[in-house]
Design a protein around this motif. Structure first.
Motif, short mmCIF file in Angstrom:
data_model
loop_
_atom_site.label_atom_id
_atom_site.label_comp_id
_atom_site.label_asym_id
_atom_site.label_seq_id
_atom_site.Cartn_x
_atom_site.Cartn_y
_atom_site.Cartn_z
N TRP A 423 0.84 -1.19 0.00
CA TRP A 423 0.00 0.00 0.00
C TRP A 423 0.88 1.24 0.00
N ARG A 424 0.23 2.35 -0.39
CA ARG A 424 0.87 3.67 -0.36
C ARG A 424 -0.13 4.69 0.19
N LEU A 425 0.37 5.64 0.94
CA LEU A 425 -0.45 6.74 1.42
C LEU A 425 -0.49 7.85 0.36
N HIS A 426 -1.68 8.25 -0.04
CA HIS A 426 -1.84 9.27 -1.09
C HIS A 426 -2.62 10.45 -0.54
N HIS A 427 -2.15 11.66 -0.85
CA HIS A 427 -2.85 12.88 -0.46
C HIS A 427 -3.85 13.24 -1.57
N ASN A 442 -7.25 14.04 4.55
CA ASN A 442 -6.77 14.28 3.18
C ASN A 442 -5.97 13.09 2.65
N ARG A 443 -6.11 11.94 3.27
CA ARG A 443 -5.30 10.79 2.87
C ARG A 443 -6.18 9.61 2.48
N VAL A 444 -5.58 8.73 1.68
CA VAL A 444 -6.28 7.54 1.23
C VAL A 444 -5.23 6.45 0.96
N LEU A 445 -5.59 5.21 1.22
CA LEU A 445 -4.70 4.07 0.97
C LEU A 445 -4.91 3.55 -0.44
N LEU A 446 -3.81 3.39 -1.19
CA LEU A 446 -3.86 2.88 -2.55
C LEU A 446 -2.85 1.76 -2.72
N HIS A 447 -3.06 0.93 -3.73
CA HIS A 447 -2.04 -0.03 -4.14
C HIS A 447 -0.83 0.73 -4.70
N PRO A 448 0.37 0.19 -4.59
CA PRO A 448 1.54 0.91 -5.15
C PRO A 448 1.39 1.22 -6.63
N GLU A 449 0.90 0.24 -7.43
CA GLU A 449 0.75 0.49 -8.87
C GLU A 449 -0.37 1.49 -9.13
N CYS A 450 -1.44 1.46 -8.31
CA CYS A 450 -2.51 2.44 -8.46
C CYS A 450 -2.02 3.83 -8.08
N HIS A 451 -1.15 3.90 -7.08
CA HIS A 451 -0.59 5.19 -6.68
C HIS A 451 0.25 5.78 -7.80
N CYS A 458 -2.61 11.88 -13.42
CA CYS A 458 -3.25 12.98 -12.70
C CYS A 458 -4.73 12.71 -12.44
N LEU A 459 -5.01 11.50 -11.96
CA LEU A 459 -6.38 11.10 -11.69
C LEU A 459 -6.83 11.64 -10.33
N PRO A 460 -8.06 12.12 -10.24
CA PRO A 460 -8.56 12.59 -8.93
C PRO A 460 -8.99 11.40 -8.07
N VAL A 461 -8.64 11.45 -6.81
CA VAL A 461 -9.03 10.41 -5.85
C VAL A 461 -9.63 11.12 -4.64
N SER A 462 -10.88 10.84 -4.37
CA SER A 462 -11.55 11.47 -3.23
C SER A 462 -11.31 10.66 -1.97
N PRO A 463 -11.12 11.34 -0.85
CA PRO A 463 -10.95 10.61 0.40
C PRO A 463 -12.22 9.87 0.77
N PRO A 464 -12.11 8.74 1.44
CA PRO A 464 -13.31 7.98 1.81
C PRO A 464 -14.16 8.73 2.81
N ARG A 465 -15.48 8.55 2.66
CA ARG A 465 -16.40 9.22 3.57
C ARG A 465 -16.48 8.45 4.88
N PRO A 466 -16.49 9.14 5.99
CA PRO A 466 -16.57 8.44 7.28
C PRO A 466 -17.90 7.75 7.45
#
Length: 474
Positions: A423-427, A442-451, A458-466
């Motif tokens: 995994w990778r931490l993405h802002h 402002n963070r989200v967990l992604l796969h390394p290749e997805c990161h 330059c894909l937008p990634v929204s943080p998960p909703r609580p």
């Protein structure tokens, strides 16, 4: 050799002996083909595998083998252990047996087995063994060794009466990790006279044999080493597994070697070298009764680091050395530390990891009959993976919170994030554009290749909703 250096004693003569090892490393094309064939072979091997075989199999580890060993020897019946060692297992497996029994295309398997190896531009043929370095070699070795547990159960069925002798048959158990295995029994005569000949008979058609020197029979009260740990039942009836003396010695020798070779490095750089090794070794033994061993290891490492500091500054006093390299953290007044800078150039303090800080936690063994390719066990392995990930994120609140919030799913590919995928931490909002650098908002967990894909495209990634308690998502 043997000449004199200026101002030194004669250098003793050293006789160098060249030792050659035949290591067959397949080409990239062969490795790719083996990986494709393994995708089809591995589910078949998993279906036919012994329940208590734990090496080179999906969702199984050394911890499972050691836990099964603990469970088996905790019972009052098995008191003797046959420590089996197969002589050069991977180098001596019969090609004829593999070609006749492995469910794979024989033509391509024959090419892989007979590929040979190059030495000084000379091709040497291979007549036995599996190619070391080949992706498919562990699966071939498991094919050759699987079936021994079933044979032992058929020969020595548990809890059945033998009418001829009017007594119960001894309970025999096999625990195997790759080519290392142990077999338990009630008596030494049983293991020596019946079990060992049966194992030799099983290995013979496969081109294998037991090592006479390393295959020994031991009583559980004397203890034995298995997969880097010592298993022993003490006079009060308590069975304990601890890091073996040999394993601890090899680990500390490696640590001392690194410290001695790092005299010119800074304390922070030395800590960067030591921390991964200490963490990895302690995490491997965290399922055993290792607390006292961890304390002794920390004490030995402290002594080596103190000698390192003394050699580095021979003219400084002890109080000066303590103030420079050993600080206070909690109740520990002698914690080795160093000063470095983070990615943004801000100064930070790095601390040496102590093995004693690794919590001891009992490992939950995988079910023997569980098959990761069987849909019936899909939820079972998902639950185990979730527990393992939660334990992996121990001490990191942000990672654990995001893992639970995302339900273990990568928002880019909608696949599960596991220890194998990484995994990778993405802002979500880059920090250069005003995004918050800390916290989970402002963070989200992604796969390394997805990161990498997100940053490249330059894909937008929204943080998960609580998650809101009491509200069920549609």
């Amino acid at each position: 050799m043997g000449e004199k250096d200026a101002g030194s004693q004669p250098i003793p003569k050293v006789h160098w002996v060249r030792v050659q090892f035949a290591l067959t490393v397949p080409t990239m094309k062969d490795r790719a083909q083996q990986a494709l064939h393994l995708l089809a072979l591995d589910p078949v091997v998993e279906t036919m595998a012994d329940h208590n075989s734990y090496g080179f199999r999906q969702q199984r580890s050394c911890a499972d083998a050691l836990m099964q060993c603990f469970i088996t020897l905790s019972r009052p019946n098995p008191q003797w252990i046959l420590e089996g060692d197969i002589k050069s297992c991977f180098d001596r497996i019969s090609h004829n047996w593999l070609l006749a029994h492995v469910p794979i295309d024989r033509a391509i398997l024959r090419k892989w087995l007979k590929a040979g190896y190059m030495d000084q531009h000379v091709l040497h043929e291979t007549t036995d063994g599996t190619p070391q370095g080949g992706i498919i070699s562990p699966a071939l070795a498991n094919c050759a060794l699987d079936g021994l547990e079933r044979l032992l159960k058929e020969k020595f069925p548990p809890n059945r009466l033998l009418q001829a002798l009017g007594r119960k048959l001894p309970c025999v158990n096999l625990i195997r990790y790759a080519d290392d295995f142990i077999i338990t029994g009630r008596t030494k005569e049983l293991l020596e006279g019946e079990v060992k000949p049966l194992v030799e008979q099983f290995l013979q058609p496969r081109g294998l044999e037991l090592s006479p020197k390393k295959t020994i029979i031991t009583h559980v009260e004397q203890g034995f080493d298995f997969l880097g740990q010592n298993v022993r039942k003490y006079p009060n009836g308590t069975l304990l597994t601890k890091p073996s003396k040999k394993n601890v010695k090899v680990f500390l020798d490696g640590i001392r070697k690194i410290i001695k070779a790092s005299l010119g490095l800074s304390a922070a750089k030395l800590i960067d070298w030591l921390n991964p090794k200490i963490r990895g070794w302690a995490n491997y033994h965290r399922h055993a009764a290792s607390k006292r061993v961890f304390q002794r290891v920390d004490s030995a490492i402290f002594s080596s680091l103190w000698q390192w500091a003394r050699r580095r500054h021979p003219e400084k006093s002890r109080s000066w050395l303590k103030q420079k390299y050993f600080g206070r953290q909690g109740l520990n007044h002698w914690r080795f530390f160093g000063e470095s800078c983070d990615s943004e150039g801000n100064p930070q303090t790095v601390w040496l990891w102590l093995a004693n800080r690794t919590p001891i936690q009992r490992h939950v063994k995988v079910q023997g009959e569980a098959n990761p390719y069987d849909p019936a066990y899909e939820s079972y392995f998902e639950q185990r993976e979730g527990d393992h990930m939660a334990n992996t994120f121990r001490g990191t609140r942000t990672l654990r919170f995001l893992w639970v919030l995302q339900r273990g799913i990568c928002p880019v590919c909608n696949l599960r994030i596991t220890r194998l995928t990484g995994w990778r931490l993405h802002h979500s909002v880059p920090r250069v554009k005003g995004g918050s650098p800390g916290g989970a908002g402002n963070r989200v967990l992604l796969h390394p290749e997805c990161h990498d894909k997100v940053h490249c495209q330059c894909l937008p990634v929204s943080p998960p909703r609580p998650l809101v308690r009491g509200v069920r998502r549609a």
